[in-house]
Design a protein around this motif. Structure first.
Motif, mmCIF file in Angstrom:
data_model
loop_
_atom_site.group_PDB
_atom_site.id
_atom_site.type_symbol
_atom_site.label_atom_id
_atom_site.label_comp_id
_atom_site.label_asym_id
_atom_site.label_seq_id
_atom_site.Cartn_x
_atom_site.Cartn_y
_atom_site.Cartn_z
ATOM 1 N N VAL A 197 0.850 -1.185 0.000
ATOM 2 C CA VAL A 197 0.000 0.000 0.000
ATOM 3 C C VAL A 197 0.891 1.242 0.000
ATOM 4 O O VAL A 197 1.798 1.357 0.823
ATOM 5 C CB VAL A 197 -0.921 0.007 1.237
ATOM 6 N N HIS A 206 -12.376 -4.113 -1.579
ATOM 7 C CA HIS A 206 -12.281 -3.961 -0.134
ATOM 8 C C HIS A 206 -10.835 -3.729 0.280
ATOM 9 O O HIS A 206 -9.931 -4.410 -0.194
ATOM 10 C CB HIS A 206 -12.822 -5.228 0.555
ATOM 11 N N PHE A 207 -10.626 -2.760 1.162
ATOM 12 C CA PHE A 207 -9.300 -2.521 1.737
ATOM 13 C C PHE A 207 -8.999 -3.674 2.708
ATOM 14 O O PHE A 207 -9.112 -3.535 3.921
ATOM 15 C CB PHE A 207 -9.278 -1.203 2.511
ATOM 16 N N HIS A 208 -8.626 -4.822 2.183
ATOM 17 C CA HIS A 208 -8.497 -6.039 2.990
ATOM 18 C C HIS A 208 -7.330 -6.009 3.970
ATOM 19 O O HIS A 208 -7.299 -6.808 4.909
ATOM 20 C CB HIS A 208 -8.399 -7.266 2.084
ATOM 21 N N ALA A 211 -6.642 -3.348 5.783
ATOM 22 C CA ALA A 211 -7.037 -2.427 6.842
ATOM 23 C C ALA A 211 -7.686 -3.209 7.983
ATOM 24 O O ALA A 211 -8.169 -4.323 7.793
ATOM 25 C CB ALA A 211 -8.006 -1.386 6.295
ATOM 26 N N ASP A 243 -8.900 0.946 12.249
ATOM 27 C CA ASP A 243 -8.380 2.027 11.411
ATOM 28 C C ASP A 243 -9.450 3.071 11.088
ATOM 29 O O ASP A 243 -9.116 4.196 10.701
ATOM 30 C CB ASP A 243 -7.833 1.480 10.081
ATOM 31 N N ASN A 269 -10.094 6.961 1.623
ATOM 32 C CA ASN A 269 -9.096 5.995 2.078
ATOM 33 C C ASN A 269 -9.728 4.895 2.925
ATOM 34 O O ASN A 269 -10.948 4.816 3.065
ATOM 35 C CB ASN A 269 -7.976 6.714 2.839
ATOM 36 N N HIS A 270 -8.903 4.055 3.509
ATOM 37 C CA HIS A 270 -9.354 2.884 4.270
ATOM 38 C C HIS A 270 -9.960 3.230 5.620
ATOM 39 O O HIS A 270 -10.451 2.343 6.318
ATOM 40 C CB HIS A 270 -8.183 1.913 4.456
ATOM 41 N N ARG A 271 -9.975 4.468 5.998
ATOM 42 C CA ARG A 271 -10.514 4.855 7.308
ATOM 43 C C ARG A 271 -12.022 5.076 7.274
ATOM 44 O O ARG A 271 -12.602 5.576 8.220
ATOM 45 C CB ARG A 271 -9.780 6.093 7.806
ATOM 46 N N GLN A 301 -14.773 0.418 4.621
ATOM 47 C CA GLN A 301 -13.446 0.183 4.045
ATOM 48 C C GLN A 301 -13.534 -0.337 2.606
ATOM 49 O O GLN A 301 -12.898 -1.307 2.220
ATOM 50 C CB GLN A 301 -12.629 -0.735 4.951
ATOM 51 N N ALA A 357 -13.523 0.737 -1.685
ATOM 52 C CA ALA A 357 -12.969 1.675 -2.657
ATOM 53 C C ALA A 357 -13.559 1.374 -4.028
ATOM 54 O O ALA A 357 -13.999 0.255 -4.301
ATOM 55 C CB ALA A 357 -11.453 1.554 -2.705
ATOM 56 N N THR A 367 -6.156 -8.372 -3.196
ATOM 57 C CA THR A 367 -7.352 -7.599 -2.843
ATOM 58 C C THR A 367 -8.617 -8.298 -3.332
ATOM 59 O O THR A 367 -8.709 -8.673 -4.501
ATOM 60 C CB THR A 367 -7.285 -6.189 -3.464
#
Length: 160
Positions: A19, A56-58, A60, A64, A88-90, A94, A96, A121
């Motif tokens: 990342v 998915h931000f996997h 994260a 977070d 972002n992932h926050r 989560q 994108a 991902t």
């Protein structure tokens, strides 16, 4: 609040291995469709130049997530903005959305470039990008996203 369960339909193979905030351009990766889906679910996709990919931000963690206003990338010269003004992932779920360029198809593999997801991902949805479904009317935004993302799509091979 309702809860929804979503199963990945594909996985990113190759491409970015870690990342990073910038230099996302010029990297090829594969979106490999899960065997559970018949090949005909991709029929006709090769006629499109770009895809809409939900992922998915996997990497994260749930901890977070930040539900408060903060400056993008922690840079105090940019204004503090709320969670739903960041990409972002926050974010709570989560998730994108990216718009990679489709280079070719090979069976279950969609070979793409400019996908800012990393190897492994989970892909939740794939659709062709329809220009007619893009924003209507003039698009406007404050200056800080342009400043923050000035090097985002630079070629990864140029990373200092």
């Amino acid at each position: 609040m309702a809860t929804y369960e979503v199963e990945p339909i594909a996985t990113v193979i190759g491409g970015h291995t870690r990342v990073q905030d910038d230099y996302q351009g010029g990297v090829e990766s594969i979106i490999r469709l899960d065997d559970a889906f018949p090949l005909e679910t991709l029929q006709g996709v090769e006629e499109f130049s770009h895809l809409t990919v939900t992922w998915h931000f996997h990497l994260a963690r749930p901890e977070d997530v930040q539900l408060h206003a903060r400056s993008p990338r922690g840079n105090p010269i940019w204004p503090a903005t709320g969670t739903f003004v960041h990409r972002n992932h926050r974010r709570p779920n989560q998730l994108a959305i990216s718009y990679p360029r489709l280079l070719k198809t090979d069976g279950r593999d969609l070979v793409v470039t400019d996908l800012d997801a990393v190897d492994g991902t989970p892909i939740l949805d794939i659709a062709p990008y329809f220009a007619q479904m893009g924003p209507r009317g003039p698009v406007h935004q404050p200056a800080w996203p342009g400043e923050m993302l000035a090097t985002y799509w630079l070629d990864a091979s140029e990373r200092p």
